[in-house]
Design an enzyme around this catalytic site. Structure first.
Site, PDB file in Angstrom:
ATOM      1  N   LYS C  83      36.047  96.351  66.187  1.00 60.30           N
ATOM      2  CA  LYS C  83      37.347  96.940  65.681  1.00 60.30           C
ATOM      3  C   LYS C  83      37.962  97.802  66.491  1.00 60.30           C
ATOM      4  O   LYS C  83      37.174  98.870  67.499  1.00 60.30           O
ATOM      5  CB  LYS C  83      36.765  98.041  64.486  1.00 60.30           C
ATOM      6  N   SER C 158      40.606  99.887  56.203  1.00 61.38           N
ATOM      7  CA  SER C 158      41.311  99.572  57.102  1.00 61.38           C
ATOM      8  C   SER C 158      40.856  98.418  58.087  1.00 61.38           C
ATOM      9  O   SER C 158      41.352  97.987  59.127  1.00 61.38           O
ATOM     10  CB  SER C 158      41.283 100.888  58.096  1.00 61.38           C
ATOM     11  N   SER C 182      36.426 101.704  54.385  1.00 63.46           N
ATOM     12  CA  SER C 182      37.040 100.650  55.521  1.00 63.46           C
ATOM     13  C   SER C 182      36.060  99.542  55.779  1.00 63.46           C
ATOM     14  O   SER C 182      36.541  98.556  56.474  1.00 63.46           O
ATOM     15  CB  SER C 182      37.486 101.463  56.636  1.00 63.46           C
TER      16      SER C 182
END
Ligand code: MG
Ligand code: ZN
Lengths: 98, 500, 511
Positions: C83, C158, C182
Site C-alpha cells: 500500500k 482506503s 481499511s
C-alpha cells in the site's frame, strides 16, 4: 454545543494553515455542520467516572538507551527539499515586509 | 525605544512580580526522541535522521538517559516526581519545528512542586517556588538571510538547519515570584545562575549559556503595592546571559511602569531582548494562534517513575551546590566577603577549574576577579566567555613564580593571549617580554637612578626604607617594566648597604 | 491468463520450493498481469507505481540462492504489493496525495525491511484514498481503483488498491493499513481476505500516520492461510515503534492449518446487524453461522451496547490525530511547495497555499474537524469524551470475551456500491466502517473473509471475526474452518466466480 459556522471554519483553516476560498469555506461549513451534529452526542455518553483511553493496549516505560544510531547524510536529508541552499532547507521570509 | 521610568521611581510606585521559564538542553549522546547524535556545531543537517526531520511515517522513541536527567533535575529542585507522566503534542506551525508540533508534556510534567533557595549578593536567601519541570524537544535553527540586519525583520528568506531539532530539553517553570521588590533584577540573575549551577553540577547539561544550553524566558508584571491580583505580564524570550537576564528584568520593570503611569494597559505579549540597546521590542501578541491544541502524544506511552528508580537516581546526585560552596570556601581559605564576591561574579567554577589545573586558590582569585573580570567588563561579556582558560592562568602564574615575568608583564601577556598570539610562553617569546634579570644591567640602571635622586638615596640610608619605592620606580621606568621589581629592591638596598 | 497466478501464496511458495517454477517466472507472470489489466481507461488501477526492475532483481537473487542450496524464508520469491501509505526506498511513496507526488523516502518502513529480509519481490505500490482517508479509494489524488467484480463499483477503501490487486490476481499478497476498517472492508467488497492485527502487533514505523492510536498494518490475501503466513513475516516487536508489543508473531500459521472450532463459543454482536445492513449480506452471514454451528461451534448472541457510539467517537479521535499527524506536510522539508498567487510571500502563506493545493477535500474536512475537536474549549467535550467512549467500548469487548472466544459480524453493511454514489455524502461514506471501527477503538484483532455473493447483486459480502487482544491466532483458527466449508459449498474459491477481466472490460465498454 454551538453549531459550527463559516467563521469557525475560517478560523480553523487558519489554525490548520490551509488557505480556503470563500466558496470552499461555505461548502466546508455546511458539510462540517452535518458531521459535527452527528457526533456531538458523544460528549454525553460517558460519565465523569469513566477514564479516557488514549492507548488501546496500555504499556509504560518503553525507553531507548542513549546510544547513537543511524544518521542521514545532508544529501539524504535534503533529497526531497523543495528548496535548499548551502546544506540547509530554504524557506521564504517568515515575516511580512513592513 | 519605549518610554521608561527610572528604576527607583518604578519601584516606588509598583511591586514587581516575576516568573521564569528556563530551558535547559541536556548533554545526552542522542536526541530526545531519536537516536541521532546530540552534538553542537557540526555541519548543517548532518546530525539528523528521518525522525528529526519529521519525515512521513516516522515515530518517536524516548531517550532513557534524558528521562533520568530530567528526574535528577527535578530532585535537585526539590520537586515531587510524577509517578506516571505522559507526553503531549503542542501544535504551532513554524519552519524550525519539523512536525509543526513540539513533543512536550502538558497536564502531567515529570517533576512538579519544588523550590530553589537562591542566594543574593549580600547572602540573603530567597526561596523561588518551582511550578514544574517538564521534558520536551528543541527546535532547529533558522538563519535569516538578506535584508540589512540579519534579523527576522526584513529578511528575504531563511535557511533551516535541523541539527538542534530534537535535542532534549527540560523546561523549568517557576510559580509567580512575589516580594523581590527592588532586588527583582538581581534575583532574576541569581535564579538563572543557580539553575545553571545545578544542572552543570548534576552533569546533565553543558550549561553554556553562550551556546544556548540554558535559555531564559523572563516574565515581568507590575501591580500597585498592596494589590493581590497580578498585573498583565510580558514575556521576554531567550535572554541568554546572566547579565542580560538582570538587565531585561530591570528594563521591563521600567517600561511597564511608564506604560501604567501613562494610564495605558500592558499588552500581553512576548518581547525580544536586544543586547546592543539593552532594551526589549514587541514580539508577538498572545492571540488565537496560541491555541496549541495539546493532546496526549499517541505514539508514546507513559513514563512510570517507580520509587526504586527515583531513589537510585537520587543516590547518584552529587553534592548540592550550597554545600559545595561551603566546602570550597573552606578549601580555598577565602573570607566570607571574598567568597561571596566570587559567587556573585559567577566565577566559582572557573576558579575551581583553575585551582584544579594547578594554580593556588589566591592566584586563581586574583586573576579571575581582577584582570580577567576587568577585561570582560570592557568587552561587555561574561568573564567565562572571554576565552581565558584555566591553563592560561596556571601558565601565567608559573611564569611569574619563576621570575620570567612580573605582574605588570603578565597583564601584557594576557593581552597577547586574548589577541590570539598563542600560549603565555609563546606570547612572552614573540613579544620579547621577559624581565631583565641580568644583575649587571640592573645595577647600571640602579646606579643611574640613585645618582639622579641623591636625596632619596640619603633618606634610605637614614633608615626610611619605604622610600626605596621611588628608586624602584625609576629603575622600572628605565627598563620599560621588564625588570623583576623584587630583585631591583634587593639590589638597591644592597648597593646602599642597608638591611631590607 | 496464466493459471500460475491464480494459486494461493502458500501454493506458490510450495512450487518455488519444489522448483516447479522460478521466482523470476512467478514475478514476471504477475508483472504481465499488471500490464494486462491495471492500466488504461477501464483498467483496475490498483497500482500507483510498478517496481519492475527491482522486483525481478530480487526474484533472480532468490533463484540464485535457491540454486546454491541456501536456506530461504518460506515466502522467499513470492511477490507482494505494498500500500502506498508505507514508505519504501527506491520507489515513490505518495500516500495517494498530491502533496507527496514524486517523493522518495530515504528510509524503509520496518515491515518493508521485513519483506526484504524474507526476499519477497515488491511488485509496486498500491492505490488508496488520500492518506488512507476514505472507504472507496475514490479520494485518491491519482484516480480511483476499480472493483474487479464490476468495474463501475468501488473496491472499498482506503486499501482498495491492495484488495483489488489481490482480487484481480495482480499479486498473491499485499500489505494494507487499517485505521477504521481499511483492510477488512475492501476485503469484504472484493471477495478477499484481510486482517487487522492486534494494535502493536505489527510495527507502524514507516506507515504514514493517519490516526496513531488506531492505525495498524496488516496482510491482504486470497486465503486465510496466506494472511497468516504474511502476518508472521511482518509481525513482532520493533524498537522503533514505542507502541509495538513484545509478543512474537508466532502460532498464526499453525492456527490456520489446525482450523478447528469444535467446542468454541462464537458471539454474534447484536449491534452489528439489522438496520442499514443489506439483505444479501445478512443472508450470507446467516449461512456462515449455520456452517460454524455444524462444525461444532456454539453460537450465542452478545450485546455490546456502546458499539452504537463507536462511529461517532471514531470521527472525533481519528480526525483529531490526523490533523496533528498531517501538520508536517507544509512544503518546507519535502513534497509539494505551492507559492501563493498574490499577496505577501511569507512562509505562513506558502504553507497555507501548499496545503490548500496539496490536500484533497476529504483530507481538508478531516483536518478541519480534528482541529476543531482539539481546539481550546472543545477538547473535553470532543476528543476527551471520545476517549472515554473508547473505554466503554473496551469494556463491552471485555464483557463479551468473558462469554465467548470470538465475536462475529458482517464486515461491511453493504456490497460494493457504484463509483461516485456516496462521494458527495461524507456521512453515508463513513457508515461503511460501522462494523469494523470498534476493533480499532479497542485494539482487538479482526479478520474479514468472503462469506459469499449477495443474492440481489451477485457481489461479494464479507464476514468479520474479532478476537481478544493478542489472540490473533483464534481468527486464523476459526477463519480457516469457515473458509474451507464455504469453498466446499461454492465448489472452489469465490474469486473463481468473478467475471474475467478482459470480458468485463469489453462488456462494460459496450454498455
Ligand atoms: Mg515559554
Ligand atoms: Zn518549552
Amino acid at each position: 454545543m454551538a453549531a459550527i459556522n463559516r467563521d469557525d471554519v475560517a478560523h480553523l483553516a487558519q489554525l490548520a494553515h490551509i488557505e480556503m476560498t470563500d466558496d470552499e469555506l461555505d461548502r466546508m461549513a455546511g458539510e462540517l455542520a452535518v458531521i459535527v451534529d452527528s457526533v456531538k452526542s458523544i460528549s454525553e455518553v460517558a460519565g465523569n467516572d469513566v477514564p479516557a483511553t488514549s492507548h488501546p493496549i496500555p504499556l509504560s516505560n518503553v525507553l531507548r538507551e542513549d546510544v547513537v544510531g543511524h544518521v542521514l547524510t545532508a544529501d539524504q536529508a535534503l533529497s526531497g527539499a523543495p528548496d535548499a541552499q548551502n546544506g540547509r532547507f530554504r524557506v521564504p521570509a517568515i515575516l511580512e515586509e513592513d | 525605544m519605549d518610554a521608561t521610568l527610572s528604576f527607583d521611581e518604578a519601584l516606588e510606585k509598583y511591586d514587581p512580580v516575576l516568573g521564569f521559564e528556563v530551558h535547559v538542553e541536556l548533554n545526552t549522546k542522542t536526541k530526545m526522541f531519536s537516536s541521532a547524535p546530540n552534538v553542537f556545531g557540526d555541519e548543517p543537517n548532518t546530525n539528523v535522521n528521518e525522525v528529526d526531520l519529521g519525515m512521513p511515517g516516522v515515530l518517536p522513541t524516548v531517550n532513557k538517559k534524558a528521562v533520568e536527567s530530567s528526574i535528577k533535575i527535578g530532585l535537585a529542585l526539590n520537586c515531587k516526581i510524577a509517578e506516571s507522566c505522559t507526553f503531549a503534542r503542542k501544535h504551532y506551525f513554524y519552519p524550525d519545528t519539523p512536525k509543526n508540533f513540539q513533543t512536550s508534556q502538558y497536564e502531567d510534567p515529570i517533576a512538579y512542586d519544588g523550590y530553589l533557595d537562591v542566594e543574593l549578593s549580600d547572602g540573603t536567601i530567597f526561596r523561588v517556588e518551582i511550578e514544574r519541570a517538564h521534558m520536551e524537544e528543541d527546535a532547529g535553527k533558522l538563519t535569516h538571510m538578506g535584508g540589512a540586519t540579519g534579523r527576522i525583520q526584513g529578511a528575504d528568506f531563511s535557511l533551516v538547519d535541523y541539527n538542534r531539532a530534537g535535542v532534549p530539553l527540560v523546561e523549568i517553570v517557576t510559580k509567580p515570584i512575589e516580594g523581590a521588590g527592588a532586588r527583582a533584577p538581581e534575583l532574576a540573575k541569581a535564579y538563572v545562575a543557580a539553575v545553571r549551577e545545578i544542572v552543570k553540577n548534576l552533569g546533565v547539561s553543558d550549561a553554556r549559556m553562550e551556546r544556548g544550553n540554558v535559555r531564559c524566558d523572563a516574565n515581568v508584571s507590575l501591580r500597585p503595592y498592596g494589590r493581590e491580583t497580578f498585573g498583565t505580564r510580558s514575556e521576554t524570550k531567550n535572554v541568554n546571559s546572566l547579565r542580560a537576564v538582570e538587565h531585561a528584568v530591570n528594563y521591563e520593570i521600567r517600561r511597564h511602569a511608564a506604560v501604567l503611569d501613562s494610564g495605558a494597559a500592558i499588552v500581553q505579549e512576548t518581547r525580544h531582548w536586544h543586547e546592543d540597546t539593552r532594551s526589549t521590542t514587541s514580539g508577538r501578541p498572545k492571540s488565537d494562534a496560541d491555541d496549541y491544541r495539546y493532546f496526549p502524544e499517541p505514539d508514546l506511552v507513559p513514563v512510570v517513575a517507580t520509587p526504586e528508580w527515583v531513589e537510585s537516581l537520587r543516590a547518584e546526585l552529587p553534592e548540592p551546590p550550597a554545600e559545595r560552596r561551603k566546602r570550597l570556601q573552606k578549601d580555598w581559605g577565602y573570607s566570607d566577603l571574598e567568597f561571596r564576591d566570587v559567587v556573585n561574579a559567577g566565577l566559582m567554577d572557573e576558579i575551581g577549574d583553575t585551582v584544579a589545573a594547578g594554580a593556588s586558590a589566591a592566584a586563581a582569585r586574583k586573576w579571575w576577579m581582577g584582570e580577567i573580570a576587568r577585561r570582560a567588563k570592557l568587552a561587555d561579556v561574561d568573564p567565562a566567555a572571554l576565552g581565558v582558560t584555566p591553563a592560561v592562568v596556571v601558565e601565567l602564574e608559573s611564569l611569574i613564580a619563576s621570575g620570567k615575568i612580573n605582574d605588570k608583564l603578565a597583564r601584557e601577556v594576557l593581552d597577547g593571549v586574548l589577541a590570539g598570539e598563542g600560549t603565555p610562553t609563546e606570547v612572552v617569546d614573540k613579544r620579547g617580554l621577559a624581565v631583565v634579570s641580568d644583575d649587571g644591567a640592573l645595577q647600571a640602571a640602579i646606579d643611574q637612578a640613585l645618582a639622579t635622586q641623591p636625596g632619596v638615596a640619603e633618606k634610605i640610608r637614614g633608615g626610611k626604607i619605604q622610600a626605596v619605592g621611588a628608586i624602584v620606580g625609576g629603575v622600572m621606568k628605565v627598563t620599560k617594566g621588564q625588570a623583576d621589581a623584587g630583585r631591583v629592591r634587593e639590589l638597591i638596598l644592597k648597593t646602599l648597604g642597608v638591611d631590607g | 491468463m496464466t493459471e500460475l497466478i491464480k494459486h494461493s501464496a502458500a501454493a506458490l511458495a510450495a512450487k518455488l520450493a519444489a522448483r516447479e517454477v522460478s521466482a523470476v517466472e512467478l514475478t514476471q507472470a504477475h508483472l504481465d498481469r499488471i500490464a494486462a489489466v491495471d492500466g488504461g481507461e477501464r483498467g483496475i488501477h490498483a497500482f500507483l507505481h510498478v517496481n519492475t526492475a527491482e522486483a525481478l532483481a530480487v526474484a533472480a537473487d532468490v533463484d540464485e540462492r535457491r540454486a546454491r542450496g541456501e536456506e530461504l524464508h518460506e515466502l522467499a520469491g513470492v511477490p507482494i504489493a505494498v500500500k502506498d501509505l508505507i514508505v519504501t526506498v527506491g520507489q515513490p511513496t505518495t500516500a495517494g496525495s498530491k502533496i507527496l507526488e514524486g517523493w522518495h523516502s530515504p528510509y524503509d518502513a520496518t515491515v518493508v525491511k521485513k519483506l526484504r529480509a524474507a526476499r519477497m519481490p515488491i511488485l509496486g505500490k498500491t492505490n488508496l484514498d488520500e492518506f488512507a482517508m476514505g472507504s472507496s479509494t475514490e479520494h485518491s489524488a491519482y484516480g480511483p481503483t476499480r472493483n474487479p467484480w464490476d468495474l463501475d463499483r468501488i473496491p472499498g477503501g482506503s486499501g482498495g488498491g491492495s484488495a483489488a490487486a489481490v482480487a484481480s490476481f495482480e499479486a498473491p499478497l499485499a500489505l494494507g493499513t487499517d485505521t477504521g476498517g481499511s483492510i477488512r472492508q475492501p476485503g469484504a467488497v472484493t471477495g478477499t481476505v484481510g486482517v487487522k492485527p492486534t494494535y502493536g502487533g505489527v510495527s507502524r514505523y514507516g506507515a504514514i500516520a493517519m490516526a496513531s492510536s488506531l492505525d495498524q498494518i496488516g496482510p491482504v490475501s486470497r486465503t486465510v492461510l496466506d494472511s497468516a503466513l504474511l502476518h508472521e513475516v511482518i509481525g513482532g516487536h520493533d524498537p522503533f515503534d514505542s507502541t509495538s508489543l513484545t509478543d512474537p508473531a508466532t502460532g498464526l500459521v499453525a492456527a490456520a492449518r489446525l482450523g478447528n472450532v469444535k467446542g468454541m463459543k462464537i458471539g454474534v454482536v447484536k449491534e452489528l446487524g439489522g438496520e442499514g445492513y443489506q439483505a444479501g449480506v445478512e443472508a450470507r452471514f446467516a449461512d456462515s453461522l449455520e456452517m460454524l454451528r455444524s462444525a461444532g461451534a456454539e453460537i450465542v448472541e452478545v450485546s455490546c451496547p456502546n458499539f452504537d457510539y463507536a462511529l461517532g467517537a471514531y470521527y472525533l479521535i481519528m480526525p483529531s490525530e490526523a490533523s496533528s499527524n498531517l501538520a508536517k506536510f507544509d512544503g518546507v522539508r519535502y513534497g509539494l511547495r505551492v507559492l501563493p498567487e498574490d499577496g505577501p510571500m511569507t512562509i505562513e502563506r506558502v504553507m497555507g497555499s501548499t496545503r490548500a493545493a496539496g490536500f484533497g477535500d476529504e483530507v481538508k474536512r478531516r483536518i478541519i474537524l480534528g482541529t476543531y475537536a482539539l481546539s481550546a474549549g472543545y477538547y473535553d467535550a470532543y476528543y476527551g469524551s471520545a476517549q472515554k467512549v473508547r473505554t466503554l467500548i473496551q469494556r463491552d469487548f471485555d464483557a463479551a470475551f468473558a462469554q465467548v472466544d470470538v465475536l462475529i459480524s458482517p464486515t461491511a453493511p453493504t456490497t460494493a456500491f457504484k463509483l461516485g454514489e456516496k462521494l458527495d455524502d461524507p456521512l453515508a461514506m463513513y457508515l461503511n466502517d460501522v462494523a469494523t471501527i470498534p476493533a480499532n477503538m479497542a485494539g482487538v484483532p479482526g479478520l474479514s473473509l468472503p462469506s459469499g455473493l449477495a443474492d440481489e447483486d451477485g457481489l461479494p459480502a464479507g464476514i468479520q471475526l474479532l478476537a481478544p487482544v493478542r489472540q490473533d491466532a483464534r481468527l486464523y483458527r476459526v477463519g480457516a474452518v469457515l473458509e474451507t466449508m464455504l469453498e466446499q459449498s461454492w465448489g472452489g474459491p469465490i474469486l473463481a466466480k468473478a467475471p474475467a477481466l478482459a470480458e468485463l472490460a469489453k462488456t462494460t465498454e459496450a454498455k
